[in-house]
Structures are given as C-alpha cells and as structure tokens.
Write an enzyme that holds these catalytic residues in place. Sequence first.
Site, PDB file in Angstrom:
ATOM      1  N   HIS A 103      58.975  31.196  23.033  1.00  0.00           N
ATOM      2  CA  HIS A 103      57.725  30.640  22.509  1.00  0.00           C
ATOM      3  C   HIS A 103      57.743  30.633  20.980  1.00  0.00           C
ATOM      4  CE1 HIS A 103      57.043  32.293  26.517  1.00  0.00           C
ATOM      5  NE2 HIS A 103      56.032  31.463  26.659  1.00  0.00           N
TER       6      HIS A 103
ATOM      7  N   HIS B 168      54.492  37.181  24.540  1.00  0.00           N
ATOM      8  CA  HIS B 168      55.358  36.007  24.381  1.00  0.00           C
ATOM      9  C   HIS B 168      55.577  35.684  22.901  1.00  0.00           C
ATOM     10  CE1 HIS B 168      51.243  34.323  24.479  1.00  0.00           C
ATOM     11  NE2 HIS B 168      51.707  33.436  23.648  1.00  0.00           N
TER      12      HIS B 168
ATOM     13  N   LEU C 175      48.602  39.168  29.407  1.00  0.00           N
ATOM     14  CA  LEU C 175      47.668  39.111  28.278  1.00  0.00           C
ATOM     15  C   LEU C 175      46.476  40.044  28.461  1.00  0.00           C
ATOM     16  CD1 LEU C 175      47.773  35.257  27.623  1.00  0.00           C
ATOM     17  CD2 LEU C 175      49.007  37.070  26.435  1.00  0.00           C
TER      18      LEU C 175
ATOM     19  N   GLY D  17      44.670  33.539  24.506  1.00  0.00           N
ATOM     20  CA  GLY D  17      44.751  33.958  25.905  1.00  0.00           C
ATOM     21  C   GLY D  17      44.171  35.343  26.114  1.00  0.00           C
TER      22      GLY D  17
ATOM     23  N   ASN E 102      44.587  29.734  17.203  1.00  0.00           N
ATOM     24  CA  ASN E 102      45.305  28.520  16.781  1.00  0.00           C
ATOM     25  C   ASN E 102      44.960  27.283  17.585  1.00  0.00           C
ATOM     26  OD1 ASN E 102      46.738  28.722  19.163  1.00  0.00           O
ATOM     27  ND2 ASN E 102      48.553  29.632  18.231  1.00  0.00           N
TER      28      ASN E 102
ATOM     29  N   HIS F 279      54.434  25.530  22.169  1.00  0.00           N
ATOM     30  CA  HIS F 279      53.986  26.827  22.670  1.00  0.00           C
ATOM     31  C   HIS F 279      55.092  27.556  23.402  1.00  0.00           C
ATOM     32  CE1 HIS F 279      51.082  29.813  24.327  1.00  0.00           C
ATOM     33  NE2 HIS F 279      52.056  29.898  25.224  1.00  0.00           N
TER      34      HIS F 279
ATOM     35  N   GLU G 234      37.220  48.923  35.463  1.00  0.00           N
ATOM     36  CA  GLU G 234      38.340  49.745  35.902  1.00  0.00           C
ATOM     37  C   GLU G 234      39.631  49.428  35.161  1.00  0.00           C
ATOM     38  OE1 GLU G 234      36.313  47.961  37.825  1.00  0.00           O
ATOM     39  OE2 GLU G 234      35.126  49.472  38.856  1.00  0.00           O
TER      40      GLU G 234
ATOM     41  N   ASP H 299      29.189  52.575  53.344  1.00  0.00           N
ATOM     42  CA  ASP H 299      29.372  51.542  52.321  1.00  0.00           C
ATOM     43  C   ASP H 299      30.137  50.325  52.847  1.00  0.00           C
ATOM     44  OD1 ASP H 299      27.866  52.505  50.257  1.00  0.00           O
ATOM     45  OD2 ASP H 299      29.491  53.564  49.267  1.00  0.00           O
TER      46      ASP H 299
ATOM     47  N   HIS I 158      34.191  48.574  50.525  1.00  0.00           N
ATOM     48  CA  HIS I 158      34.462  49.842  49.852  1.00  0.00           C
ATOM     49  C   HIS I 158      35.476  50.714  50.588  1.00  0.00           C
ATOM     50  CE1 HIS I 158      31.223  48.689  47.274  1.00  0.00           C
ATOM     51  NE2 HIS I 158      31.182  49.841  46.652  1.00  0.00           N
TER      52      HIS I 158
ATOM     53  N   ARG J 290      36.749  61.390  50.563  1.00  0.00           N
ATOM     54  CA  ARG J 290      35.311  61.558  50.341  1.00  0.00           C
ATOM     55  C   ARG J 290      34.794  62.715  51.175  1.00  0.00           C
ATOM     56  NH1 ARG J 290      30.596  58.551  53.616  1.00  0.00           N
ATOM     57  NH2 ARG J 290      28.804  59.190  52.375  1.00  0.00           N
TER      58      ARG J 290
END
Lengths: 701, 701
Positions: A56, A96, A145, A182, A211, A291, A438, A496, A500, A556
Amino acid sequence: MRDKLAGEVRLLNLDISHNQKPINSIKMNDIKIMNRAADNIRILAASMVEKAKSGHPGGAMGGADFINVLFSEYLVYDPEDPKWTGRDRFFLDPGHMSPMLYAGLTLRGFFSMDDLKQFRQWDSITPGHPELDIMHGIENSSGPLGQGHAMAAGAAIAEKFLEARLGKTMMQHKIYAYISDGGVQEEISQGVGRIAGNLGLNNLIMFYDSNDIQLSTETKVVMNENTKAKYEAWNWHVIEINGNDVAEIRKALDAALKEESRPTLIIGKTIMAKGALMADGASYEGNLKTHGAPLGGDAYIKTVTSLGGNHEDAFVIFDEVEDLYCARREELKKIVAARKAEEAEWRKNNAEKSALMDEWFSGKAPKIDWSKVTQKPNDATRSASAACLGVLAEQVPNMICASADLSNSDKTDGFLKKTHNLTRGDFSGAFFQAGVSELTMADMCIGMMLHGGVIAACGTFFVFSDYMKPAVRLAALMQVPVKFIWTHDAFRVGEDGPTHEPVEQEAQIRLMEKMKNHAGQDSVRVFRPADAEETTVCWKLAMENTDTPTALIFSRQAIANLPEGNDYEQAAKGAYIVAGSDENPDVILVASGSEVSTLESGTEALRKDGIKVRVVSAPSEGLFRSQSEAYQESVLPFAVKKFGMTAGLPVTLEGLVGIGPNSKIFGMPSFGFSAPYKVLDEKLGYTGENVYNQVKDFLKK
Amino acid sequence: MRDKLAGEVRLLNLDISHNQKPINSIKMNDIKIMNRAADNIRILAASMVEKAKSGHPGGAMGGADFINVLFSEYLVYDPEDPKWTGRDRFFLDPGHMSPMLYAGLTLRGFFSMDDLKQFRQWDSITPGHPELDIMHGIENSSGPLGQGHAMAAGAAIAEKFLEARLGKTMMQHKIYAYISDGGVQEEISQGVGRIAGNLGLNNLIMFYDSNDIQLSTETKVVMNENTKAKYEAWNWHVIEINGNDVAEIRKALDAALKEESRPTLIIGKTIMAKGALMADGASYEGNLKTHGAPLGGDAYIKTVTSLGGNHEDAFVIFDEVEDLYCARREELKKIVAARKAEEAEWRKNNAEKSALMDEWFSGKAPKIDWSKVTQKPNDATRSASAACLGVLAEQVPNMICASADLSNSDKTDGFLKKTHNLTRGDFSGAFFQAGVSELTMADMCIGMMLHGGVIAACGTFFVFSDYMKPAVRLAALMQVPVKFIWTHDAFRVGEDGPTHEPVEQEAQIRLMEKMKNHAGQDSVRVFRPADAEETTVCWKLAMENTDTPTALIFSRQAIANLPEGNDYEQAAKGAYIVAGSDENPDVILVASGSEVSTLESGTEALRKDGIKVRVVSAPSEGLFRSQSEAYQESVLPFAVKKFGMTAGLPVTLEGLVGIGPNSKIFGMPSFGFSAPYKVLDEKLGYTGENVYNQVKDFLKK
C-alpha cells in the site's frame, strides 16, 4: 519465528561528528530539509511496494510528513536502548501503512536497506503488516483496523497508573497513535474515544491521517461526519491541520504536548500518494488505485524521479536527510542522558519503588501467596475467581482488572472491593470500568501490557467473548499474557436465554489453544476449572503464564466440590484423575468445568452396578497435550471407552474423548432456552441420573 | 422449539363498542390516563420479574412512558395481521428490557396474562430476552447490546430500497428503535450512527432511554460524552426531552415524523425504576439495584400499591387502560383500512410490481437462471463468486450486496458493476458500501432481511469474520438467511501476513454448522468450494437456502479446476468423490476449498506407485452429515484410511477424517507468515509433492 523482544538494533554507521546541534535546535530544521526527508520516506515506501510487487504505497506517501516530523523532532527514545521504559510509544493503527513506518524507522536507524528490500518476503523482519518487535521500534502488531489505537489508549492508562505509583519522573513519556479513515470508521474507535476522553488521557496524542480515500471508495461515500465535533463530544482536544505541512504539524504537536486534561486528536488532511505521478507524468495524487497496489513501472519511475530520487538506486537515504536524523540522534543522546540522570536520582531516593518498578517491567510472574485464598466449598467458580481476585488486588500492586459493565456479575468486583475505579485525574485505583464495550476493553488491556509494567485482566460474560475474538487473536499473535475472565460459562445462565448462553464458545476459544504462536507455544492457554478449589490452581497457573494470553472460564452457578482429598495441584497437567484411579477402568468419564461434578454425581449408581469408573477433570486440553505421552496414556488410555459430557457442543471434547465406537460425548446441540438453570439441567439431561443412563447405554454397545 | 413466524395472536377479548373515538382522537388521550397506562406497564414489568425471581425491572419501569405513548398513539400496525408489510417496525436493542416490551405488547393484545406469568420459564413465549416472533410483535431477538438498533437501521435501508422500486404507497411505514446507555456505549452504535446519518435514513426514529444507571455503575463513571453533539456530528436530528413526560414524548415523535432528511434520535432522560419504592416506603428510583434483580418482597408490594395496583392481583390491565388500547385498536382498524385501500389501489394499477412485491416478501428463493454464469477455468473462487454475483445483480432485483470497504478485493464488485451504490436520497442502487465496520454491516444486513422483501449479502476478508461473529450468531438464532461472503480464505493471503491470514476461522464458523437452531437445522450453512465451477453450485445452494444464514468462503488465489468431467452438482451433498471412485481405495484424500486441487496434484505420483487413491471434495460438512448413512459410508467408508489436508487448523477436518491411526490430517498449526503465497505453499508444504510424501508416510504406518 523470532523472539519479539530479541534481535539487535542495526544503527546505521553514520558520521555524526559534523552535525552536533544543541538540544534547542529541535524544530529548527529547515523546512526544505524536512520536506526532503518526507520525500525520502515516500520514495522508500513506494520502492518497497514496487519491489515486493504488493502493498500500500498511497497512504504511506501521504503520511510521510507527519511521521518525519514526529520521528525527527518529537519522539523521545533511546536509539541505543529501544526498550527504555521512559521512551515515548508510537502505535500504528493502519498496519497496511507499514512502508511508511519501516521507512521512518530506517531513517531512525532501526532497519537497514536490506530489510526494506525484503519487505513482505519470507523470513524478513519487514512483514506486510508490522509485527510487535520493540527492538526494531514496532510497539504493536497491526492490520485489523482500529485495534492499534485502542492499544495506544491502553498504554496511556498504564502510564498514568504507573505514574500514580512511581511518580512523574519515571513516567513522563507520551503515547502517540496514528489512525486512518478506516480506523476512525471501525466501531472500536467509539470505545476508545469515549474512554480516553472520560479518563482525560492527556498523555495520548493521536494523528488522524484524513486523506479522503479508502480501499473501495472515496471516504465521503461512506462517511460524512464531523469528526472534530465527534471527538469534542468525547472530551478530546481536537486540532485540524494540513497534515502535509511541517509548520502546522509542529504547531499541533506543540499544542498537544501542552494539553493538561484531554487526549489530543490532530486531524491532518493529507494527500493520498502525495508526490506520485502517473506514467504520462500527470498527477497520481489522491487516486484510489494508489491505496493498495504498486504505482507500477513508468509511474513508479516518474514518481521517484520527481521526488528527487533515482529509481535505479532508490533504496538510499539522502545525505541531508542522513544529517537530519543524525543530528536528532545526537539530540536524543542528550535528552535521554538528562532523563536517565533524573531517573537515576529518583532511583537513589526511591530504592523500594525502584526495585518494584524493575520487577514490574521484568515481565516475570509476580510472587503470590496463594495460601491467602480461602474458598467456600461448593461455590460457583465465578465466586471462587472473586476470592482469587481479592488476593491478587492485595498482593499484585501492578495489576489492573477491568470489566465491561458486569463487575458485579462476572465477579471481578472481588478485585474492585479491594481497590477503586480509575477515574479522570485519579489513577490510584486499579479497577478499569470499561463500560459496555468488550472489544475496546480487551484491546486496551493488551495495550496496557504492551506498555509494560502492568498486568491486565478483564472480565465479561463468556458469550460476549465473541465480541473480543479479534483482540484475543492479536494478543495471541503478540504473546501478550493478558488474562481473560469469562463467566456464565454455559446454558446455566438460565433465564437469560439463548442470546446469553454460550454453547460453541468453549470449542471456539480452544481453537486458539490448538494454534501455535511464533514461539511454537499454544497461542492461548485456556482453563475451565471444575470447582472452587480447582479455580485457585487455575488462577495460579494463569498468573504464572507470562508467555501467552490466558482464558479463564467460570460458572455462574454453584458447583459441588470434587471428592474430598482430590489433589488439585494436578490441574497443572491440564487433565487428571479425580476419582477411580483403578488401573483398568471399564469407562472413563471426562469433562471440564461444572460437568465434572455432574459426571461424579452419576458414578455411585454406576459403581453399584459393578462398573469400574474413572472420572477425569480436564481444565486445559492444551496443557494436557503438552505432557508426556506416558502421562497422557495413564490418564486417558487409548483403548479404554470414554464418555464425555460438556455443556458446549459435543465437538468441544472430541480431542480428549475421540471419535468412533469407543467414544461417546453428551453435549449441547442447540442455542439453549430461557428457564431456571435447574430446570434446564433436568430438561437437557445434565444430571447424575442421565449420566448413569447414558453410560449404561454406551457400555451396552 | 417454535416456528418464528407461526403462532397465533391472542387478542384479548375486549368490549370495544363503547369506545369508538375518531381517528383524529390520536394524541388526545388524557395525560392522566396515559400515566395510568405507563404505571400499568411498570406494575406488569415489576410483577413479571418478581414472579420469575429474576430479570431487569428498573429499566423497564423507566421506559414505560415512551413505550406507552408509542404503542397507544403512534405505532401503526394491524392488530389482526401482525405480518402486514406496511406495519411500522419496532426494534428493541436492550433485550433485558423485555418486561417492558412484553407488558406493552400485552396492552396491545399480543400476549396474555398467562404468558407474562410464564416470563423466563421453560417453553414459554416470554423468554428472558425477546426472541424474534413477529406474530407476537417481536421484530428481532435482542440481548447482546447494540445489535438491535443496527438491525433497525438495516430495516430502514430495506424500506428505502423497496420504496425506490415499489413507490411510497407500499413503503410509508417508520422504523422505530429503542436503545439504552449500554447500546450507546457499544462500539457498534458508531457504525450505525455514521451510516444512518450518511444515508439520511429519516424513516429511522430512535429513542435513547438515558437513565444514568447501568449494571455495574452509574453511567457517568464510564461515559461523559455529549451524546447529542455526537449524533449531530453524524448528521442526525437530535431532540432532548424528559423521557417520562407524555407531552414531551409526543412532541418529539411528531417532530421525528416530520423530519425529511435525517434519522432522529430522541434522547429521553428517564428515571430508572420510576415509581419504585423500597420496603420502608422510601424512593427506590434511580437505584442501581433495580437494574438486574427483582424489587423483592415488601419493596415490590409497596411499589405496586403506590402505582395503584394490587400486589395480590397484579397481572391485570386497568379498565381505563383497557379502554385506551381498545380505542387505539379501533383507530388502527381505520388507519389500516385506509392504508390497505391505498395499497389495493396501487396493486390494481401496478400489477407487475405488486406480484414482484409478493414474491419478494414471500421469503421464497428467487428463480435464477444459473446457466447465465460463465466461469473461467482455473480462476480464484472469489472471482468465480464475482461471476455469480454479477448474474444475481441482474436477475434478483430485490438483492442488496454489501462490503466493508473491500468490494474490489472481496470481489463483491462483481455485483457492484451491475448496479450502483445506495446513497443519501437515492436508493435505486443495490450496493451498500458499509465502510470499515464489519459488525455493523452484518447486523444491518440481518435487519434488512428482518424487514422483509430484501435478500442481503455482505462481504469482507475471512479473517475479519471474527468481528462479525456476534452478528452471525444472532442471524443463526433468528434463522435469517443472510449470505456471508468471506474471501482470502487462508494463508494464501500471502504478503499481508499473519494478521490477515485466517487459520482457525474455518473450524470456528463450522461450529455454527454443528449447532442446531430452534428448528433443529444446522444453524449456519457453510460452503468452501474447491474451484470456480463448484463455486457456482455453492452460490446456487446459498440462494436456495431460505432457512439459515449461509457462509461462503472463497480463495484469494487462482485454483486449478477439478478433473474434467467432475459432476459438480454433487456438491449439494456436502461432500462427494471427485476422483478415484474405485470401490476399494487404499486411501481417501479429503479437503475443502483449494486444498482439493492440491491433493489432486499429488495423486498422479501416488497412482504411479500403484496406490488406489480417492479424492473427496467436502465444501459443506454439515450438508454431508445430513445425507443418508449409506451415502456417507459410500463416500468416506469408516474402515478406509483417510488423509486430510486443510489450510486451517488440523481440527477443521477431524469431523470428516476422524482421529486415530486410520486418520492423518495435514493442516496449519500457526498464524502463518508474510510472503508471496507460492513461497508459502512451498515452505508450508501445500504442494502435490508433499501430498505424495505425507500419504506415503501415512500408509507405511
């Protein structure tokens, strides 16, 4: 393949004697020379891609000016000691754009021209996307990314956390991040934006290389936002500049360095493929085609020539650029010497803290007195984990524990109860409330450990490990020993319901246990302990594992303890006999987690029928497979029938139980249902009675 | 368990004769009655949680006012025909607020009191988190935060797409979404914010229930952003109100309905657990503890009493509330009758479009002339996929294809070339440029299909399927037949290196193939075709699969076609013999994807040695396991030695090849490396020569 921290810096053999500018020469370099240096980076980047026939070039050419200013005037590091704890960190998000990074690092003396010529080739140290290699100035692996700048934000937290404990002298560096269109689009940048702003991470300075071009389209096709207003809404200090203008870049960095309460975003409008020409000599700038592919043939030649290079001998550093970076190295020597003198003074006056700091940055496992952990019998393993976390909070002063808004449910509050939250302006606590995000949490914890000096753990429900997979993978690839705490490990989440209830997640994460990192180790160590006591042993193993990430999977619900007298230390072997060590069992019952006690509850009836039953707890298949063949055969002899029970998909246990007539696995084939977990146990067959029936039926065949 | 579209609406048997207000009575309901209705929802929600002994009352009680105003005055639907295509859609994001949704739907007549009493119990239609059930007014499964509102945004795109084809008469409904603090924090809300703003989805109206409390902390601990400014930066119309005030809610909804170019966000400040009292009668409002647990005993009794209910008989609809909803049903009858008359008129004048619309909304597989697909021999399967997509773009006018900024690499541009991008104000195209946000893209495509009338496909690199897993799981659970296109399927990504090379991903996604949905089907159908021609067959099977999501995994690199005369239609059986159909082979070579041709290239040398070799292509293990035992045995006889080759982890093929002395699998144990893919093939042993050596070695044992 290669030790991420090993290797040697190959400083170029430069004659610097004629170029000893004083420290205050910083930023006084001639604009013309600065532009020449940026063009040098552009030429090298384009040439690397051209030679590799892939890569790139466009983005790298556009970002060259910022990188040059940062590397030649601002970034503080010790050229002779790349691992110096006081160095500024630079995290690249768009992996990249590696040609830009490698080219810039080459000017700094961290790569040779031969390395650049080997870009993207087998066994080179310049892979297509950068891989963690601190000795060569690469602070993080990047490519997917968004994750790189999340790690930077984590590193910024780590620095503030350490500053709160060790003082400003040892923690006065800055964390720089570089992000592209990105990365700004990736969902995760919202988590980073929110958290960094909320915590006031003024030590984080991010350059957004804007860009207007991305891989498939012009950016405006997919993004029409006011990025400045967005980051300001998150409480960032935002500066908009021409990202190809040396003076504006300097001014922005100066302002960022003065910022006292907010992270800084420098939005640099840059020109993709700046300086590139097409084969006919027309401008190639801002063209989508630059690119992700080489400029190609005549376009490449025209470009290099126009930038003042020689396409037949493109892999060179111009003399005046060599002088520039040489002078910077001299400056750095002085800057670093002054800083190291300050550090030495501090160490003299703070011997205890100094020793602590060395220990923390050694990356060695902390010394922990596990006898302080008291487990309640028949406890849920998430509660047992809380007991361990409480002791860790007390004994491991450089540990940060995080939760994605589930601390009172995933029981990371066992840690929180012994400390307090990290907050804006106060990093004396050690608990990181990440909010509901998360992936961001995971990457920030990874970033904390990349920074060094900190051990990070983070918790959420096991089903949400799905959100974290991209981060788990990068942690595994980089061998960052972050601890993932995943609770509510099965359908016994109960009411749940299916959204879940993890089912495929144990098999999923154990795929990483089967995958090797570059050092040949299982890339993630996975534990799913069978009861409260085994939980302590697994947490101990997790803390001792400084080689790879560790996943800890907890229940649990309450679990009956394994039979009295069980030798829990054997959990270190990954799988071991918890009952029925007779040499010739008729059948071996195998499970991990709470299913071990379910199996155990079926054994009495089986034994009454005269069946010789062995029960094996297998918290870690990976560890078990690393034991001697003899040990493995002693626990799970090939010829003996094996019955496995798992609350995950049956395939979860196939590696231990096998496939074929000598093997039977009772597992969860579906997403589960919403109901109290004891009802589900009955309905779905997770009872001692069903173990008896299933095994009897199996043995008949 | 239950058919997601089956079931019957249990309209409460209400006497409505005395309450026939005119249509323009809308919004003229007395504030007192409206508050009484909201209290009714609060009582029902608290009672459901109390009876179930688990659940989330606080949020439900805070959001009751908005839900009541929306359901009793704004939402347009046909109580007697819940699947009416012209209905407004309501997407809930925070699934844990199910008590609010179920209670509101009960007032609307979609659930009975018995259903509410069965909240969170085995086999009830009121599970802990709502599951897609259009006949009961549930438009999406929810629970994992953030995804619900992404689906709403997808539905809004679907409506605009259909409006561009069918006209406004048939597509004048609105898409309502309901989001909470957690959803606003989830990374994905950035993707939704950006895209919905960029595309100007003014048919999307989202209520943000901002109550300052989340599971572990007060919201301010983790979020200190200006949410209004953030959404405005994304080009949303943002209105801030007191979310417990009927008049303000009405005013905001009125403004939203008039908005012509932007999605609307109504930020409603609400009081968590509004109306709740503690056991001692003090206020329980805004208390963290009400988030995720029953109010409990006396607190519950005090609350219900204070809200005007009877705790001993809490599951009732108050008379005046019954009247309110009864009147609304009468209004709706008229509104819907008027709309259906318009629709009938349109259908009369647009017979062809009318037939098309019915076909599109039937959910049946479209008729496709696959003979129009021309494949180049020895093509990369991503290019072969492009050939299929080109034909689909021409022949399936209700198909939308998306890419996360990789259209020219994942080759979804095969579709794009025959159409154009969806853009603000112009939905005549059929390509959705999602930008770099894989999870958002996936959920929005799911939302498009939940809306109905649209078939959605989306592409990116296979390694980034990691980002999409949470969405894949929900699609699988809801049985939404979206098509996932994943290219660059293995280390042959080459120079891009380990961060871009999928290794564990095939095994990972095939876990969903092993997991059953509520209808007992493999929850995801997975295909990894062996060459260009097999790609066409797999795409055909994908388009015919209207039951579950389909994953299509394609190569980056060119692949030699399977031997001349191969019967590709057999791919429909999941695995089939492509060479060496001798009845008694010495060894069977098994693979999916490009490894089939690698195996094939090793057979000549093996046959020269007199070894009887069979080659099996297994694009879909799931489909193969659904064939007769006899067929399975005919292709992969148990007793014959099997050699598998996979570019994924060895475990990828264990289900087909087995474990033990009769089985050998050559796979990828590591993350891979950066180098040209042909170099990697050589270095890693993916060559015909190595197939020969490996198999010879295997047969020796």
